[in-house]
Design a protein around this motif. Structure first.
Motif, PDB file in Angstrom:
ATOM      1  N   THR A  79     -17.157   0.098  -2.789  1.00 39.37           N
ATOM      2  CA  THR A  79     -16.056  -0.236  -3.707  1.00 39.37           C
ATOM      3  C   THR A  79     -16.544  -0.735  -5.067  1.00 39.37           C
ATOM      4  OG1 THR A  79     -15.999  -2.540  -2.952  1.00 39.37           O
ATOM      5  CG2 THR A  79     -14.597  -0.970  -1.774  1.00 39.37           C
ATOM      6  N   ASP A 118     -16.789  -3.791  -5.766  1.00 33.65           N
ATOM      7  CA  ASP A 118     -16.014  -5.002  -6.046  1.00 33.65           C
ATOM      8  C   ASP A 118     -16.256  -5.999  -4.914  1.00 33.65           C
ATOM      9  OD1 ASP A 118     -12.794  -5.642  -7.359  1.00 33.65           O
ATOM     10  OD2 ASP A 118     -13.782  -6.870  -5.859  1.00 33.65           O
ATOM     11  N   HIS A 127     -14.894  -8.944  -4.235  1.00 30.27           N
ATOM     12  CA  HIS A 127     -13.728  -9.528  -3.563  1.00 30.27           C
ATOM     13  C   HIS A 127     -13.094  -8.517  -2.604  1.00 30.27           C
ATOM     14  CE1 HIS A 127     -14.145 -13.086  -5.897  1.00 30.27           C
ATOM     15  NE2 HIS A 127     -14.103 -12.405  -7.035  1.00 30.27           N
ATOM     16  N   GLN A 128     -12.994  -7.289  -3.086  1.00 30.90           N
ATOM     17  CA  GLN A 128     -12.437  -6.237  -2.235  1.00 30.90           C
ATOM     18  C   GLN A 128     -13.346  -6.018  -1.020  1.00 30.90           C
ATOM     19  OE1 GLN A 128     -11.917  -2.497  -4.258  1.00 30.90           O
ATOM     20  NE2 GLN A 128     -10.819  -1.594  -2.531  1.00 30.90           N
ATOM     21  N   ASP A 149     -12.765  -8.794   1.476  1.00 34.78           N
ATOM     22  CA  ASP A 149     -11.468  -8.590   2.144  1.00 34.78           C
ATOM     23  C   ASP A 149     -11.571  -7.479   3.194  1.00 34.78           C
ATOM     24  OD1 ASP A 149     -10.322 -10.506   0.654  1.00 34.78           O
ATOM     25  OD2 ASP A 149      -9.239  -9.173  -0.715  1.00 34.78           O
ATOM     26  N   LEU A 178     -11.328   1.379   4.161  1.00 37.44           N
ATOM     27  CA  LEU A 178     -11.606   1.636   2.742  1.00 37.44           C
ATOM     28  C   LEU A 178     -11.168   3.039   2.329  1.00 37.44           C
ATOM     29  CD1 LEU A 178     -15.083  -0.090   2.362  1.00 37.44           C
ATOM     30  CD2 LEU A 178     -12.925  -0.778   1.319  1.00 37.44           C
ATOM     31  N   ARG A 184      -9.109   2.522  -6.344  1.00 40.09           N
ATOM     32  CA  ARG A 184      -9.675   1.810  -7.496  1.00 40.09           C
ATOM     33  C   ARG A 184     -11.028   2.391  -7.912  1.00 40.09           C
ATOM     34  NH1 ARG A 184      -9.392  -4.476  -5.979  1.00 40.09           N
ATOM     35  NH2 ARG A 184      -7.906  -4.186  -4.321  1.00 40.09           N
TER      36      ARG A 184
END
Lengths: 166, 250
Positions: free
Chosen positions: A27, A29, A31-32, A35, A68, A74
Motif C-alpha cells: 500500500t 501507507d 497507517h493503512q 489497519d 487489500l 489508493r
C-alpha cells in the motif's frame, strides 16, 4: 487467558511485524498497513480454533492480501522521513534511502503487480502458490512478474539519478 | 545483484521488527466477528430448518415422507508428511550452529512435531520457541529439540537459533548437532525457509535424506531432522541442500 488465546497472542507477536511490512509494501501507507494487518489478525483470531493447528501464518497472509486486493483504490504514497523510528539499527540513512527507493519502485507498479511481487519476493512463495492465493493463473503470475521487472528496470535508473541530483 | 535480488533485499532490509499492533483490540474485533458469524450461522440454520419444515410439510401432504435440515462444517486440519527420496547432488558448506543448553521447559509456538524417534515412552520432538537476541531484532524464534513424556511434559535438550540477520530469511538456518549434553542423543536437526520438498545431507560421500515437517504457524518454515539410524547423532554434515517439488535446487 484460555490456552487458545495464549497461543494466538504468541502467534500474533511472531507474525505481526511481517504482516504489517507486507501490507506496507503493498500500500505504501503505514497507517493503512497497520489497519490491514490488524484486520487480518482479527479475522485469523475469529477462526483460530480451526486454523491454529494448520497454517495460521498462511491463513493470516491470505486474509491480508485478500483484504487489500478487495479495497485497493489508493495510490502509493511517499514515506515521510520523520516517521523513521528513533532507535538506531545499522545505518539509518541507508535504510531511509532504501525505503525511498523501494517506495518509488513499488509505486510504479499496479496493485496486482505489487501483490505478486510481495508474495513472490518478500514471502518467497512459488509461482503456483502465488497464483492460488490471488486466484489467477500461473501464466498471469509469470507475465505480471515480467511486466513488473520491466517497470523496475525503467524506474530504477531514474531513482538513482534523482538521488544523485540531491 | 540483479533487480529482483535488489528488490528482495530492500523489502527485507526495511522491515521494522518493532512493529507492534494492539492485540487487545485485535482479539476484541476477532471475538465480535466470531459472534457475528455464529449469529449469522444460527440465523441461516433456522431459516434452512424453516424451509426444510415447509418442504417436509408439502412432501408429507404429497407423499407422506420426511426430510432433514442441512449443516455446515469447516475444512479439515492438515499435517505435513515425511519426505521421499530421489537422487541427490553436490554438497555445500554447513553453517556453524549456535547452541544453547539447559534451557528450562519452554512454551512451544505452534504445533510440537513428533519425529517418530522414541526413548522408552518419551518421544523426540521439535518445536519453535520465542527467543530474544541482543542486536538481532529480526531473530524472534529458535528451534528446540526436546523430549515429550506421556503426560505431555516437554524437556528441551538443545535449542538453536540465528544470532544475526532474520530468522525467516530464505534458506538454511542454524543446524543442531548432538553435544552429548543429554542422556538421550539428539538427532541432527534444523530448519529451512522456502518451498523445500526434499532436504539432503552429505556425510563421508554418502547422501542422507532428512525427514521434513512444516511449522504450523508458518508453512514456509520447513523443519528437518535426520533419522539417527541413517546419520549418527553428533556426526557433522559435509554439506546440505534443499530441493523443491520439481527437483530444482533451492
Amino acid at each position: 487467558m484460555a490456552r487458545g488465546d495464549a497461543e494466538f497472542v504468541e502467534f500474533a507477536r511472531a507474525a505481526s511485524a511481517r504482516l504489517v511490512h507486507a501490507a506496507f509494501l503493498m500500500t505504501g501507507d503505514h497507517h493503512q498497513a497497520e489497519d490491514a494487518a490488524q484486520t487480518a489478525l482479527a479475522r485469523t483470531y475469529a477462526s483460530w480454533s480451526r486454523v491454529h493447528d494448520d497454517d495460521a501464518y498462511g491463513y493470516a497472509r491470505r486474509t491480508l492480501v485478500n483484504h487489500l486486493v478487495d479495497g485497493w483504490r489508493r495510490p502509493m504514497r511517499e514515506y515521510p522521513t520523520d516517521e523513521v523510528p528513533e532507535q538506531r539499527r545499522g545505518d539509518v540513512a541507508d535504510e531511509v534511502a532504501t525505503r525511498r527507493w523501494l517506495v518509488t519502485i513499488l509505486g510504479a507498479l499496479s496493485p496486482r503487480e505489487r501483490a505478486i511481487v510481495v508474495l513472490r519476493y518478500y514471502f518467497d512463495l512459488p509461482e503456483a502458490q502465488v497464483a492460488r492465493e490471488l486466484a489467477v493463473s500461473v501464466g498471469t503470475v509469470k507475465s505480471t512478474s515480467s511486466r513488473a521487472l520491466e517497470k523496475l528496470r525503467t524506474a530504477a535508473p531514474r531513482t538513482t539519478d534523482e538521488e544523485a541530483r540531491r | 545483484m540483479n533487480e529482483w535480488e535488489r528488490l528482495r533485499h530492500a523489502m527485507r532490509a526495511t522491515e521494522r521488527p518493532d512493529a507492534v499492533l494492539d492485540l487487545a483490540t485485535v482479539m476484541r474485533e476477532g471475538r465480535r466477528l466470531r459472534t457475528r458469524r455464529r449469529v449469522a450461522g444460527a440465523g441461516a440454520a433456522t431459516l434452512a430448518a424453516g424451509i426444510a419444515a415447509v418442504v417436509v410439510l408439502v412432501a408429507v401432504d404429497a407423499s407422506g415422507s420426511g426430510g432433514t435440515a442441512p449443516t455446515e462444517r469447516p475444512p479439515p486440519v492438515a499435517v505435513a508428511p515425511p519426505s521421499v527420496g530421489v537422487s541427490p547432488t553436490s554438497p555445500e558448506p554447513t553453517p556453524p550452529p549456535t547452541v544453547a543448553r539447559d534451557v528450562p521447559p519452554p512454551k512451544a509456538l505452534g504445533q510440537v512435531i513428533d519425529s517418530g524417534v522414541r526413548y522408552g515412552t518419551d518421544q523426540r520432538v521439535y518445536y519453535l520457541v520465542r527467543v530474544s537476541v541482543p542486536g538481532a531484532p529480526k531473530v524472534t524464534v529458535g528451534l528446540a529439540a526436546g523430549r515429550r513424556s506421556p503426560n505431555g511434559y516437554l524437556t528441551t535438550d538443545l535449542l538453536v537459533n540465528d544470532v544475526e540477520g532474520a530468522d525467516r530469511s530464505a534458506g538454511f538456518h542454524q543446524i543442531g548437532y548432538d553435544e552429548r549434553s543429554s542422556t538421550t542423543p539428539v538427532p541432527t536437526f534444523g530448519y529451512f525457509v522456502g518451498p523445500a520438498q526434499r532436504i539432503i545431507g552429505t556425510v563421508d560421500g554418502q547422501q542422507v535424506d532428512a525427514r521434513l515437517a512444516r511449522w504450523s504457524f508458518d508453512k514456509n518454515v520447513v523443519i528437518f531432522w535426520f533419522d539417527p539410524a541413517e546419520l549418527a547423532p553428533g556426526k557433522r554434515l559435509d554439506g546440505i541442500i534443499a530441493r523443491d517439488a520439481s527437483g530444482r535446487r533451492l
